[in-house]
Design a protein around this motif. Structure first.
Motif, PDB file in Angstrom:
ATOM      1  N   ASP A  99     -59.386  81.803 -23.839  1.00 45.03           N
ATOM      2  CA  ASP A  99     -58.529  80.921 -23.051  1.00 45.03           C
ATOM      3  C   ASP A  99     -57.229  80.605 -23.782  1.00 45.03           C
ATOM      4  O   ASP A  99     -57.222  80.119 -24.918  1.00 45.03           O
ATOM      5  N   ASP A 124     -55.191  84.364 -17.190  1.00 47.26           N
ATOM      6  CA  ASP A 124     -55.719  83.329 -16.304  1.00 47.26           C
ATOM      7  C   ASP A 124     -55.097  81.989 -16.684  1.00 47.26           C
ATOM      8  O   ASP A 124     -55.329  81.479 -17.784  1.00 47.26           O
ATOM      9  N   PRO A 125     -54.289  81.376 -15.796  1.00 45.81           N
ATOM     10  CA  PRO A 125     -53.638  80.104 -16.148  1.00 45.81           C
ATOM     11  C   PRO A 125     -54.602  78.932 -16.185  1.00 45.81           C
ATOM     12  O   PRO A 125     -54.251  77.862 -16.689  1.00 45.81           O
ATOM     13  N   SER A 126     -55.816  79.123 -15.663  1.00 48.17           N
ATOM     14  CA  SER A 126     -56.810  78.050 -15.673  1.00 48.17           C
ATOM     15  C   SER A 126     -57.629  78.126 -16.953  1.00 48.17           C
ATOM     16  O   SER A 126     -57.241  78.767 -17.920  1.00 48.17           O
ATOM     17  N   ALA A 127     -58.789  77.502 -16.926  1.00 45.81           N
ATOM     18  CA  ALA A 127     -59.653  77.513 -18.102  1.00 45.81           C
ATOM     19  C   ALA A 127     -60.421  78.820 -18.245  1.00 45.81           C
ATOM     20  O   ALA A 127     -61.119  79.024 -19.237  1.00 45.81           O
ATOM     21  N   GLY A 128     -60.316  79.715 -17.275  1.00 47.25           N
ATOM     22  CA  GLY A 128     -60.992  80.998 -17.355  1.00 47.25           C
ATOM     23  C   GLY A 128     -60.221  81.980 -18.214  1.00 47.25           C
ATOM     24  O   GLY A 128     -59.191  81.664 -18.811  1.00 47.25           O
TER      25      GLY A 128
END
Length: 646
Positions: free
Chosen positions: A115, A99-103
């Protein structure tokens, strides 16, 4: 994340005892074990510069070109040492975060990561600090390549949560540029245990690199194994490479054989103790773990049987049995299991008070039946009223490789040799390398006929040998994975209760397996030296030969046959196909021979070697193998001999 304690109460044939699980970790809510930003910001740029300074990666030979550029080239990076009482080097706590986001998102679309995590965390289980101190688990090269960077000498008992660790805590590590071009990082090694091989050394799969530790920004002993492309980039972009394939990762795996790692329930050890194991709840009490192992007891003593597990799920319940010398059950009970989720590392123990009689050889047995992963079975002998002397065992397998269609079963012969003067008790075989396959073993008589029962241990008299049949049956993957037909190095754990496990020697007691969805050649190869002892003796600055017999029990296909010496052996090698009756060469010897192996065909071969200097007798490291490789670069059979100059 807090640890979870699970408590159960069972009835023990006339007495009540407790069964406990302590210090367990939930795999479905991952615990950050390290900080991979140190690879991105510090180590990766240095490794790129070092790799460039060393020069380009070697070009693969023609028959290996396809294998070097296709999936299925990474092997399991851990191996147990003979002093370990475990049979499996535990398992995985965390995967790569996709997951490239904070997820968070692992390869199978789960949350078993944290993360920004760019690698795979291999842990040591509940006895982690004791196992680290005893150097029970070695880190080995997962693929061939060149050491481009390494670091040692740093503090290795980091234990605090990441947000409390020193920001400049430096790890001990080895970085290898694999022959396929990827950079592999082996992180958080034990201080003083990093390989002495110099930078620039080319290593083969299985080469010792160090021991598991907790150096750098690490919270407990583990191996952080990370693959990166050999170019600059951002984590989550082109740099991090996940060896696992799944619905939220690549379709094709980089493992030689990807197992059901997302949930991987296994029994990792079975041991007896004279007191409950001491495992402090404080992770930073790094010297407070006291296993209290014991194998010998007096009548009336209390014996504690301990089973450890990886990835225990709801319903994964273990039956623990204390078995009397006549084979009857003295006492038994069942462990508990989590009510939800997965427990990454658990141990359960139960105790029983030994009667005044009978004395002799008792057994502790653990059985776990699962609905989807089959049966898990471990046995360990312990001694009541007697204290047998320690002994030493060695082991071998024949043939050293099998290549089968995944609807079949691969069977091999194995042998444990008791080289000591005391009987070896409770001798068993375990598949240490995780595979998408079920494993069983069974004892045989001297005529190699099956005797006894599946997965039951055996006693071996002094100077004696016990033969076994071992079998691997592939099972479908649980994740949507493209499983390519690649050869995987499989380490087998040969162990007895009063002996260290057999030292693992590549080409002697490990094996090479490949599973394919299609029919494949399966070359059974056996080498024979002049002295018929598996040792090829070549005069210094002279030459000698040995013979190889083969049969193809699989499908017909072109095969290239090549003799290969370990890199440190000063030896020129050649090969020819021979007349089976006379043993003479059919054609002039060359470096390799390519031909179609028909199904059922039984060609024979002569291997010739000319020494260019002294070859020290070291059967674990100075060997010559004969490899049978198909057009796709997949190893379809092999045999090997030790080589020395007298």
């Amino acid at each position: 994340m807090k640890s979870i304690a699970v408590v159960g109460l069972v009835l023990l044939l006339g007495s009540t005892t407790s069964v406990w699980a302590q210090d367990t970790l939930t795999g479905f809510v991952a615990e950050p074990l390290d900080d991979t930003s140190e690879i991105r910001s510090q180590i990766h740029p240095r490794a790129l510069d070092a790799a460039q300074a060393i020069g380009p990666a070697p070009s693969p030979s023609a028959q290996h070109a396809a294998a070097a550029t296709s999936p299925g080239r990474v092997n399991f990076p851990l191996r147990l040492m003979p002093n370990s009482r475990a049979v499996i080097a535990n398992g995985i706590a965390n995967f790569v975060d996709h997951d490239p986001s904070a997820g968070v998102l692992d390869f199978a679309c789960g949350s078993r990561t944290y993360d920004g995590h760019g690698g795979t965390d291999f842990t040591l289980g509940v006895f982690r600090w004791a196992m680290m101190d005893a150097e029970e688990v070695e880190i080995i090269a997962a693929a061939p390549g060149t050491i481009v960077l390494k670091q040692d000498g740093n503090f290795d008992r980091q234990c605090l949560p990441l947000n409390q660790l020193p920001p400049n805590a430096a790890p001990n590590f080895v970085a290898i540029r694999q022959d396929d071009g990827l950079l592999a990082y082996y992180m958080h090694m034990k201080n003083g245990a990093v390989t002495g091989l110099p930078v620039g050394t080319h290593v083969e799969t299985g080469t010792h690199l160090g021991f598991v530790g907790s150096s750098g920004r690490s919270t407990r002993p583990h191996l952080h194994f990370e693959l990166n492309t050999a170019d600059p980039g951002r984590l989550g972009g082109p740099t991090a490479v996940d060896p696992f394939a799944g619905a939220c990762a690549a379709a094709a795996t980089l493992w030689a054989n990807q197992w059901e790692a997302q949930a991987d329930p296994r029994l990792t050890s079975l041991t007896t103790h004279n007191a409950p194991p001491v495992i402090p709840s404080d992770n930073c009490d790094t010297t407070g773990q006291v296993p209290n192992y014991a194998e010998s007891f007096a009548p009336g003593d209390t014996v504690y049987g301990v089973v450890t597990l990886h990835d225990q799920r709801p319903g994964d319940v273990v039956s623990l049995q204390f078995i009397k010398p006549d084979g009857t059950v003295f006492s038994q009970g069942r462990t508990g299991s989590p009510t939800s989720g997965i427990l990454e590392s658990t141990y359960w123990f139960r105790s029983t008070v030994l009667p005044s009689a009978p004395t002799g050889i008792w057994k502790l047995r653990a059985i776990m039946d699962t609905s989807d992963r089959g049966n898990f079975h471990l046995e360990r002998s312990f001694f009541v009223g007697i204290a047998p002397a320690a002994t030493q065992i060695f082991a071998a397998v024949l043939p050293s490789g099998r290549s089968i269609q995944d609807t079949s079963t691969a069977t091999l012969f194995a042998a444990i040799v008791n080289a000591g003067t005391s009987t070896a008790y409770g001798c068993s075989v375990a598949a240490e390398t995780p595979l998408a396959a079920d494993f069983v073993f069974q004892t045989t008589n001297p005529e190699n006929q099956l005797v006894g029962s599946l997965n039951n241990s055996a006693d071996i008299p002094p100077g004696g040998t016990q033969n076994f049949v071992v079998a691997f049956t592939p099972r479908p993957n649980f994740e949507p994975v493209t499983q390519t037909a690649a050869a995987v190095d499989v380490n087998l754990n040969f162990h007895c209760s009063n002996s260290p496990a057999a030292a693992q020697i590549k080409g002697v007691n490990n094996l090479i397996l490949s599973f394919s969805p299609d029919p494949v050649p399966d070359i059974i190869a056996i080498g024979d030296t002049v002295t018929h002892d598996g040792i090829w003796r070549i005069p210094t600055d002279g030459s000698a030969a040995f013979a190889v017999a083969t049969t193809n029990v699989g499908s017909a296909e072109p095969i290239t046959v090549t003799p290969v010496a370990t890199s440190t052996v000063p030896l020129r090698l050649s090969i020819c196909e021979t007349n089976p009756s006379s043993g003479t060469c059919i054609a002039e010897p060359t470096t390799s021979v390519s031909r179609v192996f028909a199904a059922g065909e039984t060609p024979t071969w002569g291997i010739f070697g000319a020494a260019n200097g002294n070859i020290t007798f070291d059967p674990a490291r100075t060997r010559v193998s004969v490899q049978f490789v198909d057009q796709g670069g997949i190893l379809r059979g092999a045999t090997s001999v030790a080589v020395t100059t007298p």
